[in-house]
Scaffold this active site. Structure first.
Site, PDB file in Angstrom:
ATOM      1  N   ASP A   1      -1.374   6.759   6.233  1.00  0.00           N
ATOM      2  CA  ASP A   1      -1.363   5.325   6.541  1.00  0.00           C
ATOM      3  C   ASP A   1      -2.245   5.057   7.751  1.00  0.00           C
ATOM      4  O   ASP A   1      -2.390   5.912   8.633  1.00  0.00           O
ATOM      5  CB  ASP A   1       0.074   4.878   6.822  1.00  0.00           C
ATOM      6  CG  ASP A   1       0.234   3.376   6.735  1.00  0.00           C
ATOM      7  OD1 ASP A   1      -0.696   2.700   6.235  1.00  0.00           O
ATOM      8  OD2 ASP A   1       1.291   2.870   7.161  1.00  0.00           O
TER       9      ASP A   1
ATOM     10  N   ARG B   1       6.438  -8.316   1.868  1.00  0.00           N
ATOM     11  CA  ARG B   1       7.288  -7.818   2.958  1.00  0.00           C
ATOM     12  C   ARG B   1       7.942  -8.981   3.702  1.00  0.00           C
ATOM     13  O   ARG B   1       9.126  -8.938   4.022  1.00  0.00           O
ATOM     14  CB  ARG B   1       6.458  -6.978   3.931  1.00  0.00           C
ATOM     15  CG  ARG B   1       7.276  -6.418   5.097  1.00  0.00           C
ATOM     16  CD  ARG B   1       6.394  -5.652   6.056  1.00  0.00           C
ATOM     17  NE  ARG B   1       5.807  -4.484   5.411  1.00  0.00           N
ATOM     18  CZ  ARG B   1       4.771  -3.806   5.909  1.00  0.00           C
ATOM     19  NH1 ARG B   1       4.190  -4.215   7.015  1.00  0.00           N
ATOM     20  NH2 ARG B   1       4.327  -2.733   5.279  1.00  0.00           N
TER      21      ARG B   1
ATOM     22  N   THR C   1      -5.717  -1.252   6.954  1.00  0.00           N
ATOM     23  CA  THR C   1      -5.750  -2.708   7.078  1.00  0.00           C
ATOM     24  C   THR C   1      -7.114  -3.176   7.572  1.00  0.00           C
ATOM     25  O   THR C   1      -7.369  -4.374   7.620  1.00  0.00           O
ATOM     26  CB  THR C   1      -4.666  -3.191   8.060  1.00  0.00           C
ATOM     27  OG1 THR C   1      -4.831  -2.508   9.317  1.00  0.00           O
ATOM     28  CG2 THR C   1      -3.279  -2.886   7.522  1.00  0.00           C
TER      29      THR C   1
ATOM     30  N   LYS D   1       0.836  -1.216   0.000  1.00  0.00           N
ATOM     31  CA  LYS D   1       0.000   0.000   0.000  1.00  0.00           C
ATOM     32  C   LYS D   1       0.869   1.264   0.000  1.00  0.00           C
ATOM     33  O   LYS D   1       0.618   2.200  -0.766  1.00  0.00           O
ATOM     34  CB  LYS D   1      -0.938  -0.018   1.212  1.00  0.00           C
ATOM     35  CG  LYS D   1      -1.954  -1.162   1.181  1.00  0.00           C
ATOM     36  CD  LYS D   1      -2.951  -1.077   2.304  1.00  0.00           C
ATOM     37  CE  LYS D   1      -2.337  -1.352   3.655  1.00  0.00           C
ATOM     38  NZ  LYS D   1      -1.837  -2.735   3.786  1.00  0.00           N
ATOM     39  N   THR D   2       1.886   1.310   0.854  1.00  0.00           N
ATOM     40  CA  THR D   2       2.771   2.474   0.893  1.00  0.00           C
ATOM     41  C   THR D   2       3.530   2.620  -0.425  1.00  0.00           C
ATOM     42  O   THR D   2       3.696   3.734  -0.944  1.00  0.00           O
ATOM     43  CB  THR D   2       3.765   2.355   2.061  1.00  0.00           C
ATOM     44  OG1 THR D   2       3.031   2.240   3.291  1.00  0.00           O
ATOM     45  CG2 THR D   2       4.675   3.574   2.128  1.00  0.00           C
TER      46      THR D   2
END
Length: 341
Positions: free
Chosen positions: A110, A218, A159, A65-66
């Site tokens: 975020d 990640r 999230t 997402k980032t």
């Protein structure tokens, strides 16, 4: 080796962290549908010489997402301002950020669902009319002063999209729901990262890491670096045997379960006879915070079909008992196979 050597090494590691993030939609691996949708949205905005619509990126942690927010700014040719929901606890915090934005700037927030309610309400007007109202004074003498904002694009990441109020969710022009990655997609992510690391990893080794990465880039990149460390210390190559040895050392099994995942499963099956068991009791039994169990461990165990959530609590499924090579206690069997739960 001189005493100053660790400094450039640390800088090199930080540079590597940044290099792992793709800079364009073309380089971004996975999420094919979202990439195509974003490409159309950004190109249409550029052709009309306007700021792109507000974008909401929803999905579990670690899916990009980032990175996508950074790509939106890069491909739009706009500056990027980054913040987070927990850092915006008052309407004044948000007003300070919004009033300092330059025309066309991309604002990334975020964990946007964790913003203060007063800030959320201010954001409604800002997203729709590029304006905020600032209250001056208190009580009967309070005055509302309108403040015009430069046009901007808000990119929100969450999230837990279910926690976003409907008025805020409806103001996003585009919502992208990110999905977990397939093993072959993670292999491509790992191949790119290995190339940046200068690490020679064969396809069987890459697939082994990808299959243990819980569908999350990640985690895949983190495991790759642990394999790199193991190979470096043991003066060997990052082959399939090295991957198996490294991940065994770091308690990551063939399914991607780590120490905490197995501790939660063992607690449900051994201490609570397969469940049902409440979240607070389960967290206390393994010595972890409830938020960690609920947001990190439980989603993966549910996705793997090893734990079921029922109105009475968490229950180990028949797949969990088979995986452990155990038979469920007689008292726990009805709860395990109760289809109405």
């Amino acid at each position: 080796m001189s005493a100053v050597d660790p400094v450039p090494q640390s800088e090199a590691e930080l540079a590597f962290e940044g290099a792992l993030r793709p800079k364009s939609l073309t380089d971004f691996v996975g999420q094919a549908g979202v990439r195509k949708q974003l490409e159309v949205l950004l190109k249409a905005a550029a052709m009309q010489n306007r700021t792109p619509d507000h974008i909401l990126l929803a999905g579990p942690p670690g899916l990009g997402k980032t990175t996508l927010a950074m790509i939106v700014a890069e491909e739009s040719g706009r500056p990027l301002r980054m913040s987070s929901g927990p850092a915006i606890q008052h309407a004044g915090d948000l007003a300070a950020v919004l009033s300092s934005l330059t025309p066309g700037e991309i604002l990334f927030i975020d964990e946007i669902h964790r913003m203060a309610r007063s800030a959320e309400e201010m954001l409604y007007l800002a997203m729709e009319d590029f304006r905020i109202d600032i209250m001056v004074g208190k009580g009967a003498g309070a005055t509302s002063i309108p403040l015009d904002l430069a046009p901007f694009t808000l990119v929100g990441a969450t999230t837990r999209s279910g926690l976003l109020p409907n008025p805020l969710r409806d103001r996003f022009g585009f919502t992208a729901n990110l999905e977990f990655y397939a093993v072959d997609e993670l292999e491509r992510v790992l191949l790119r990262a290995a190339t940046l690391l200068g690490l020679d990893v064969r396809p069987p080794a890459l697939r082994e890491i990808a299959s243990r990465s819980r569908g999350t880039p990640r985690i895949a990149n983190r495991l790759l670096r642990r394999v790199r460390d193991w190979a470096l210390v043991h003066d060997g190559t990052a082959d399939h045997a090295a991957v198996q040895a490294a991940l065994e050392l770091y308690d990551v099994d063939e399914s991607g379960l780590d120490r905490l995942d197995r501790a939660v499963l063992d607690a449900i099956m051994d201490r609570f006879d397969g469940g049902p068991v409440g979240l607070s009791t389960l967290a206390a039994s393994v010595g972890e915070e409830q938020d960690t169990i609920a947001s990190v461990v439980e989603p993966f165990l549910v996705r793997m079909g090893l734990v079921s959530r029922t109105p009475r609590g968490r229950v180990a499924t028949s797949a969990a008992w088979r995986r452990a090579g155990k038979r469920p206690p007689v008292a726990g069997a009805p709860a395990l196979f109760d289809e109405s739960a």
